[in-house]
Enzyme design. Sequence first.
Site, PDB file in Angstrom:
ATOM      1  N   LYS A 123     128.144   6.304 -14.683  1.00 22.96           N
ATOM      2  CA  LYS A 123     128.994   5.810 -14.825  1.00 22.96           C
ATOM      3  C   LYS A 123     129.522   4.197 -15.932  1.00 22.96           C
ATOM      4  CE  LYS A 123     130.693   6.932 -10.235  1.00 22.96           C
ATOM      5  NZ  LYS A 123     129.384   7.780 -10.175  1.00 22.96           N
TER       6      LYS A 123
ATOM      7  N   SER B 210     132.117  12.990 -10.479  1.00 20.51           N
ATOM      8  CA  SER B 210     132.254  11.815 -11.121  1.00 20.51           C
ATOM      9  C   SER B 210     132.921  11.743 -12.409  1.00 20.51           C
ATOM     10  CB  SER B 210     131.732  11.450 -10.569  1.00 20.51           C
ATOM     11  OG  SER B 210     130.263  10.859 -11.473  1.00 20.51           O
TER      12      SER B 210
END
Lengths: 231, 231
Positions: free
Chosen positions: B189, B151
């Site tokens: 993230k 990701s």
Amino acid sequence: MLTRKQHELLKFIQVRLEESGISPSFEEMKEALDLKSKSGVHRLISALEERGFIRRLPNRARALEILRQPEDVTSKPAAKAAVPAGQDALAALKQPERTPEPANDVIEIPLHGRIAAGVPIEALEGQSMLPVPAALLGSGEHYALEVSGDSMVEAGILDGDFALIRRTNTARDGEIVVALVRGEEATLKYLQRDGAMVRLVPANAAYEPQVYGPDEIEVQGKLAGLLRRYH
Amino acid sequence: MLTRKQHELLKFIQVRLEESGISPSFEEMKEALDLKSKSGVHRLISALEERGFIRRLPNRARALEILRQPEDVTSKPAAKAAVPAGQDALAALKQPERTPEPANDVIEIPLHGRIAAGVPIEALEGQSMLPVPAALLGSGEHYALEVSGDSMVEAGILDGDFALIRRTNTARDGEIVVALVRGEEATLKYLQRDGAMVRLVPANAAYEPQVYGPDEIEVQGKLAGLLRRYH
DNA sequence: TTAATTGTTCTCTCATTGTTCACAGGCAGA
DNA sequence: TCTGCCTGTGAACAATGAGAGAACAATTAA
């Protein structure tokens, strides 16, 4: 993965270590394999090292360490058998059971400068040293370069990263190498062979692969690790 | 891994530590090895240290510690239990003594497990330690996570990389953080605030940013460095 | 402060061990 | 057949391992 001889040698080293805790010398390995020259042993050791089965300290006597077992382990599977294939290298990092993770398992490697700056890296010898966890490197001689430019971004190599390079003249297809082009410019790229030609492939759609004759390219090392710092 | 002499000395130190709990002095080791000068002992000790079998405090008398046993372990398990791995490193960090961090600029940080695996990282405490060049970290408390998934590829963070995280509760907009979502799942993230809401943004066009309420997200640290290993 | 203990370094010396080269044969695949 | 890879040999060379002895520095105890 291993040739007959390599396998034989690995077994011998393993047995010796378990029996006495003392690494065999080249002379002893020579005898064990029934060879008449140490240089053969040397080549086998290098092969085992390259394939990640053993680790060693360069220029140190009797400094071998087994990292991995050959597949067909018949003698003593117990301790290590649980290690899934492929994870072996990292296993050294993760398994506190077997190796208590020595505090000074750290190697200092020279930082040679920036790469892709149009200067042969050899010219920048002997500046500062960078301490690196030994687990990140295999063995062999290593050095570090600061990456300049964005030609390898799609391989997760960013501008300013430190590339840890293992010094070697050989590389296989698809590996990321430090290539010296026409004795002038060193770059970090994917290596691809195309018959006699050599292709240096960037990991960035904005750049084109370059094709060179075999005499124009000299491999100076292959990428072994990467360090990045965020501020 | 060891030569005969190195092995002999290591055994001697080990026995002494188990019997009396007191490190032998150079003089005593000299006698035990039947040498006539301490300088030989000094060299052997250095070799053992280099190979990660022992650790010592510089300029301190009788300050040896065994980190690792030779392969052929015949008598050991006791010594091991007394010295939990990792403890030593922390001790070294906490001691306001003269020698904050022996010689090298290397810090050992705990490796907490994989991130983006759906498990709160705290649950995986106390695994192995990872030595890291101090230059990669700033100040503060750090730990390492192995990155799982793709990701964050567009930020140059690949599956299998080791993320070095500085423990903190706060983060600024645009920084890469370890965020614990609803006390359940930890992910790596980009952090973006949107009024009272918090957005976690992946660096991969294939994934969508996620928006959470301020109470759903707990920042556990921010990305301070990255290690990668190539095979 | 002094003295004792302990660790660090240096210089020499010799033995052991590792590195590298050049040269050569065997074997499998293109 | 040509080529690349693995293997084998021998020898020169380089580096480390090991021991001794002594001067010196640091730490600890009196």
